[in-house]
Design an enzyme around this catalytic site. Sequence first.
Site, PDB file in Angstrom:
ATOM      1  N   ASP A 137      11.444  46.693 -17.689  1.00  0.00           N
ATOM      2  CA  ASP A 137      12.052  47.931 -17.188  1.00  0.00           C
ATOM      3  C   ASP A 137      12.241  47.881 -15.677  1.00  0.00           C
ATOM      4  O   ASP A 137      11.646  47.054 -14.982  1.00  0.00           O
ATOM      5  CB  ASP A 137      11.214  49.142 -17.570  1.00  0.00           C
ATOM      6  N   GLU A 145       6.487  49.682 -17.424  1.00  0.00           N
ATOM      7  CA  GLU A 145       5.562  49.357 -16.338  1.00  0.00           C
ATOM      8  C   GLU A 145       5.755  50.276 -15.150  1.00  0.00           C
ATOM      9  O   GLU A 145       4.795  50.644 -14.474  1.00  0.00           O
ATOM     10  CB  GLU A 145       5.775  47.894 -15.910  1.00  0.00           C
TER      11      GLU A 145
END
Length: 483
Positions: A78, A146
Amino acid sequence: MRVLENLEPKKVFEFFEDLTRIPHDSGNEKEISDYLVKFAKERNLEVIQDKALNVIIKKPATKGYENIPGVIIQGHMDMVCEKLKHSNHDFEKDPLKLRIVDDEFVYATDTTLGADDGIAVAYGLAILDSNVIEHPAIEFVVTTEEETVMGGANELDTSGLKGKVLLNIDAEEEGVFILGCAGGILVYPEIKIEFEDFNGESLQLEVAGLKGGHSGMEIHKQRGNANKLMGRLLYTLGKEVNFNIATINGGSKSNAIPRSCKTIISVRKEEIEKVKEICANLEKDFKNEYKVEDSDIHIIVKSDEKLEKQLTKKVTDSLIRFLFVVPDGIQSMSKEIDGLVESSLNVGIVETLEDRIKFIIDIRSAVRSKTHEIVNRIEALCDAVGAAMDQNGEYPEWQYEPKSRIKDLSVKTYNNLFGIEPQITALHAGLESGIFKEKLPSDVEIISFGPDIFDVHTANEHFSIESVGRFYKFLTQLLKNMK
């Protein structure tokens, strides 16, 4: 037409450009997770995709490395999605618009680049794609979310991982090897809204022009936080002018230092000039205080359309007191590593919702008890102003470990390749390494590193082409040297 097709190492830049064409904001990783699964299946590699959309790809050791302990290469899929005010880029569907500047750097036009942590994914795919790189058995672990709550790493089942070394590629300064990181938690103060009819002239106040940045990696630069500066502006204004707040909104990500904050207030017509005078004087103070790191800071005051409702004076005062007093920025410095921030927090978001004012505050510390002490301070402030508070997303710190075999091998490899002694340190930003340290067996050694990436979590994010190539050379040599 590919923008990066003439750059070397070719495969690294090819895979990175592929990733920039796929939306992958935190919480929106399905398409990029499926891309990784497809990559593995096309190469007959073992692949696991879990419910959290984490992906593990396994590749057997090359000849001569069969009896060498395996290695885990780890990054996250991400990215933080930030853009300039004038940009109409839609992160839900639009590919990033890459550009090369001065033949030295890669940027995305008006948006974050996603090199944090797309470059790690590109490295891993290039290594798995190669038939000539020598290496032990590889487990390539790519996690989700994350950048928000480290949800992927928390959900990941690590019981099937066999590697004895974990290489976390989620750092942004080449030649700096990380052996520890901060833990953290998100807290969510909320002030319940009480409304009354809008009464007065409508003014929009905006604190803008700040650089922002990563609240872990760049907190030490002590840049301005637009939300906190708005709290100061409103408190200063309230000492001389009677007004009510109608709405307030600032920041877009909990882990990005806010670059702007807007507030709409109602004020008597005869006090408008006084408001402008106070804001002009405060702008001078801000420019003087932040002349090094945020020289473009400014306060905009302009008329706005009248709204139907405004916050009551009681709620207005509670909001101002909270935003003015709530701590922000560096709270303590490390006693072990010179110049390293030990504890900090970032008042990342303030948002007006239908029934409440919501804050999101990102707290970090290398010492867990200090994390909780900061949480308690904010909770005490909430009690004082009549606010509620929730918390979640806690992740563990990774205690600084200066002695390890993988550190020694990494230093030797880098020094032999480039004639430079790497710096050994810890990081104030949170890394998934802390979670993996708790989940994996105690004998698994972890190190974190990466190429030069600048201004992460901002629309000015970019990386050094030369450094990306140099780090890939180091990474592949390190794998070879594990024999």
